[in-house]
Motif scaffolding. Structure first.
Motif, PDB file in Angstrom:
ATOM      1  N   THR A 216       0.834  -1.319  -0.105  1.00 59.74           N
ATOM      2  CA  THR A 216       0.080  -0.205  -0.044  1.00 59.74           C
ATOM      3  C   THR A 216       0.773   1.306   0.109  1.00 59.74           C
ATOM      4  N   SER A 217       1.751   1.446   0.839  1.00 61.58           N
ATOM      5  CA  SER A 217       2.756   2.473   1.094  1.00 61.58           C
ATOM      6  C   SER A 217       3.374   2.840  -0.265  1.00 61.58           C
ATOM      7  N   PHE A 218       3.876   1.704  -1.078  1.00 57.53           N
ATOM      8  CA  PHE A 218       4.456   2.194  -2.306  1.00 57.53           C
ATOM      9  C   PHE A 218       3.564   2.337  -3.343  1.00 57.53           C
ATOM     10  N   MET A 219       2.449   1.939  -3.636  1.00 58.99           N
ATOM     11  CA  MET A 219       1.431   2.272  -4.250  1.00 58.99           C
ATOM     12  C   MET A 219       0.913   3.537  -4.334  1.00 58.99           C
ATOM     13  N   GLN A 220       0.799   3.938  -3.141  1.00 57.74           N
ATOM     14  CA  GLN A 220       0.370   5.575  -2.736  1.00 57.74           C
ATOM     15  C   GLN A 220       1.195   6.530  -3.033  1.00 57.74           C
ATOM     16  N   MET A 221       2.552   6.052  -3.297  1.00 63.05           N
ATOM     17  CA  MET A 221       3.637   7.058  -3.682  1.00 63.05           C
ATOM     18  C   MET A 221       3.367   7.417  -5.056  1.00 63.05           C
ATOM     19  N   LYS A 222       2.554   6.600  -6.008  1.00 66.73           N
ATOM     20  CA  LYS A 222       2.481   6.964  -7.259  1.00 66.73           C
ATOM     21  C   LYS A 222       1.509   8.419  -7.386  1.00 66.73           C
ATOM     22  N   TRP A 223       0.831   8.678  -6.519  1.00 63.86           N
ATOM     23  CA  TRP A 223      -0.055   9.769  -6.615  1.00 63.86           C
ATOM     24  C   TRP A 223       0.179  10.673  -5.351  1.00 63.86           C
ATOM     25  N   SER A 224       1.348  10.622  -4.490  1.00 68.65           N
ATOM     26  CA  SER A 224       1.492  11.199  -3.425  1.00 68.65           C
ATOM     27  C   SER A 224       2.179  12.678  -3.615  1.00 68.65           C
ATOM     28  N   SER A 225       3.006  12.675  -4.504  1.00 69.96           N
ATOM     29  CA  SER A 225       3.768  14.010  -4.732  1.00 69.96           C
ATOM     30  C   SER A 225       3.895  14.233  -6.119  1.00 69.96           C
ATOM     31  N   GLY A 226       4.155  15.729  -6.493  1.00 73.82           N
ATOM     32  CA  GLY A 226       3.954  16.168  -7.569  1.00 73.82           C
ATOM     33  C   GLY A 226       4.967  17.233  -8.350  1.00 73.82           C
ATOM     34  N   LEU A 227       5.416  17.053  -9.389  1.00 73.22           N
ATOM     35  CA  LEU A 227       6.010  18.189 -10.165  1.00 73.22           C
ATOM     36  C   LEU A 227       5.443  18.577 -11.074  1.00 73.22           C
ATOM     37  N   THR A 228       5.039  19.873 -11.264  1.00 68.84           N
ATOM     38  CA  THR A 228       4.113  20.254 -12.441  1.00 68.84           C
ATOM     39  C   THR A 228       4.955  20.403 -13.567  1.00 68.84           C
ATOM     40  N   GLN A 229       4.349  20.128 -14.814  1.00 61.41           N
ATOM     41  CA  GLN A 229       5.073  20.107 -16.090  1.00 61.41           C
ATOM     42  C   GLN A 229       4.035  20.993 -17.168  1.00 61.41           C
ATOM     43  N   LYS A 230       4.886  21.751 -17.864  1.00 60.25           N
ATOM     44  CA  LYS A 230       4.017  22.488 -18.870  1.00 60.25           C
ATOM     45  C   LYS A 230       4.093  21.820 -20.038  1.00 60.25           C
ATOM     46  N   LEU A 231       2.893  22.049 -20.971  1.00 61.88           N
ATOM     47  CA  LEU A 231       2.812  21.358 -22.207  1.00 61.88           C
ATOM     48  C   LEU A 231       3.272  22.229 -23.367  1.00 61.88           C
ATOM     49  N   SER A 232       4.267  21.616 -24.284  1.00 66.01           N
ATOM     50  CA  SER A 232       4.620  22.266 -25.426  1.00 66.01           C
ATOM     51  C   SER A 232       3.511  22.286 -26.588  1.00 66.01           C
ATOM     52  N   ASN A 233       2.592  21.360 -26.376  1.00 69.83           N
ATOM     53  CA  ASN A 233       1.713  21.291 -27.573  1.00 69.83           C
ATOM     54  C   ASN A 233       0.462  22.107 -27.234  1.00 69.83           C
ATOM     55  N   VAL A 234       0.371  22.925 -26.214  1.00 67.41           N
ATOM     56  CA  VAL A 234      -0.825  23.598 -25.939  1.00 67.41           C
ATOM     57  C   VAL A 234      -0.455  25.144 -26.477  1.00 67.41           C
ATOM     58  N   ASP A 235      -1.504  25.670 -27.283  1.00 66.59           N
ATOM     59  CA  ASP A 235      -1.492  27.042 -28.020  1.00 66.59           C
ATOM     60  C   ASP A 235      -1.423  28.204 -26.879  1.00 66.59           C
ATOM     61  N   GLU A 236      -2.427  27.967 -26.156  1.00 66.11           N
ATOM     62  CA  GLU A 236      -2.704  29.083 -25.124  1.00 66.11           C
ATOM     63  C   GLU A 236      -1.697  28.727 -23.952  1.00 66.11           C
ATOM     64  N   PRO A 237      -1.114  29.758 -23.270  1.00 66.70           N
ATOM     65  CA  PRO A 237      -0.807  29.365 -21.920  1.00 66.70           C
ATOM     66  C   PRO A 237      -1.858  28.956 -20.903  1.00 66.70           C
ATOM     67  N   VAL A 238      -1.468  28.064 -20.041  1.00 62.08           N
ATOM     68  CA  VAL A 238      -2.258  27.743 -18.958  1.00 62.08           C
ATOM     69  C   VAL A 238      -1.815  28.036 -17.672  1.00 62.08           C
ATOM     70  N   ASP A 239      -2.837  28.039 -16.727  1.00 60.81           N
ATOM     71  CA  ASP A 239      -2.258  28.218 -15.566  1.00 60.81           C
ATOM     72  C   ASP A 239      -1.951  26.859 -14.865  1.00 60.81           C
ATOM     73  N   ILE A 240      -0.887  26.677 -14.287  1.00 58.33           N
ATOM     74  CA  ILE A 240      -0.232  25.650 -13.782  1.00 58.33           C
ATOM     75  C   ILE A 240      -0.647  25.412 -12.210  1.00 58.33           C
ATOM     76  N   LEU A 241      -0.997  24.423 -12.009  1.00 56.04           N
ATOM     77  CA  LEU A 241      -1.633  24.311 -10.482  1.00 56.04           C
ATOM     78  C   LEU A 241      -0.609  24.503  -9.617  1.00 56.04           C
ATOM     79  N   ALA A 242      -0.803  24.987  -8.364  1.00 58.35           N
ATOM     80  CA  ALA A 242       0.201  25.344  -7.607  1.00 58.35           C
ATOM     81  C   ALA A 242       1.071  24.136  -7.132  1.00 58.35           C
ATOM     82  N   SER A 243       0.372  23.087  -6.699  1.00 57.91           N
ATOM     83  CA  SER A 243       0.860  21.843  -6.297  1.00 57.91           C
ATOM     84  C   SER A 243      -0.082  20.870  -6.994  1.00 57.91           C
ATOM     85  N   CYS A 244       0.314  19.636  -7.282  1.00 57.15           N
ATOM     86  CA  CYS A 244      -0.467  18.617  -7.800  1.00 57.15           C
ATOM     87  C   CYS A 244      -1.118  17.768  -6.626  1.00 57.15           C
TER      88      CYS A 244
END
Length: 252
Positions: A216-244
């Motif tokens: 369980t502790s390993f599986m939950q790490m898959k969604w437990s911390s985040g690094l936000t990434q911008k998309l290069s294929n989005v035409d308009e700039p988007v607001d990136i979430l402050a934290s995942c």
């Protein structure tokens, strides 16, 4: 043994007033010990209770954000139907999950949603191998539009819990899962705990060693911390979430 409703209440954190209490309750909760697991009656009772518990969790999951889930689901299907793979050597659409996630985020942002890719990463330790996992985070407006509600999108939900030589009872639990997870992080926390405990029982039945990556502790790490990434294929700039978004993860 606690009643089924009490179990579900623990998973859904309904009895607690803040997140730390909720997370602590999830970590302290333990399933019934399998010391007499060889008894067929107790074995069948275990699987019946797990199936009922999972159905209870999924009912609550389905009862919240159903309209949003339907809309996001249509966008996912639209992305799957498109030529979304942008790899140098294009893969079959069913295999290129990385490009699919990017296409889904691009379509969501194009429809006015506040969505982003999130990457969970963890280092190798004595307990767990290192790794990473990518998922989608989305902020949705409440019915009154007075606050934003965090949602998590996992496009490969069933794949996360597949195990080799699984028992038929465990496979039935996997069958109950939706194709995509589109909902609040806390419901995924409950699903992870149920499925990981069931995987442990399934492997015990088959006399197969359970690797640390199935815990369980390993599986939950898959969604437990985040690094936000911008998309290069989005035409308009988007607001990136402050934290995942964060799933309540057990300490490593």
């Amino acid at each position: 043994m606690d009643s089924l409703e009490e179990k579900v209440s623990v998973f859904m954190c309904e009895e607690f007033s803040n997140e730390s209490d909720c997370n602590r309750s999830l970590e302290e909760y333990e399933f019934e010990d399998g010391s007499d697991y060889g008894d067929s009656t107790k074995r069948n009772s275990y699987w019946e209770s797990q199936e009922t518990l999972l159905q209870e969790i999924l009912e609550r999951y389905n009862s919240t954000g159903s309209k949003l889930r339907e809309e996001v689901g249509r966008i996912i299907e639209e992305a799957k139907a498109s030529e979304f793979c942008s790899c140098i050597e294009p893969k079959y659409s069913s295999d290129c999950s990385n490009c699919l996630r990017r296409q889904v985020v691009a379509l969501l942002c194009g429809r006015g949603f506040k969505a982003t890719l999130c990457l969970s990463q963890w280092k190798h330790t004595k307990k767990f191998p290192g790794g990473s996992h990518e998922y989608i985070a989305l902020m949705a407006s409440s019915f009154t539009r007075e606050k934003q509600i965090p949602f998590l999108i996992e496009l490969e939900l069933k794949e996360q819990f597949q195990i080799a030589k699984a028992s038929k009872k465990y496979q039935k639990l996997i069958w109950w899962l939706p194709e995509f997870y589109i909902g609040k992080p806390e419901y995924l926390t409950a699903i992870v705990r149920v499925l990981c405990d069931a995987a442990k029982k399934s492997m015990k039945e088959k006399k197969i060693h359970m690797g640390p990556w199935r815990k369980t502790s390993f599986m939950q790490m898959k969604w437990s911390s985040g690094l936000t990434q911008k998309l290069s294929n989005v035409d308009e700039p988007v607001d990136i979430l402050a934290s995942c978004l964060r799933v309540s993860a057990a300490p490593a």
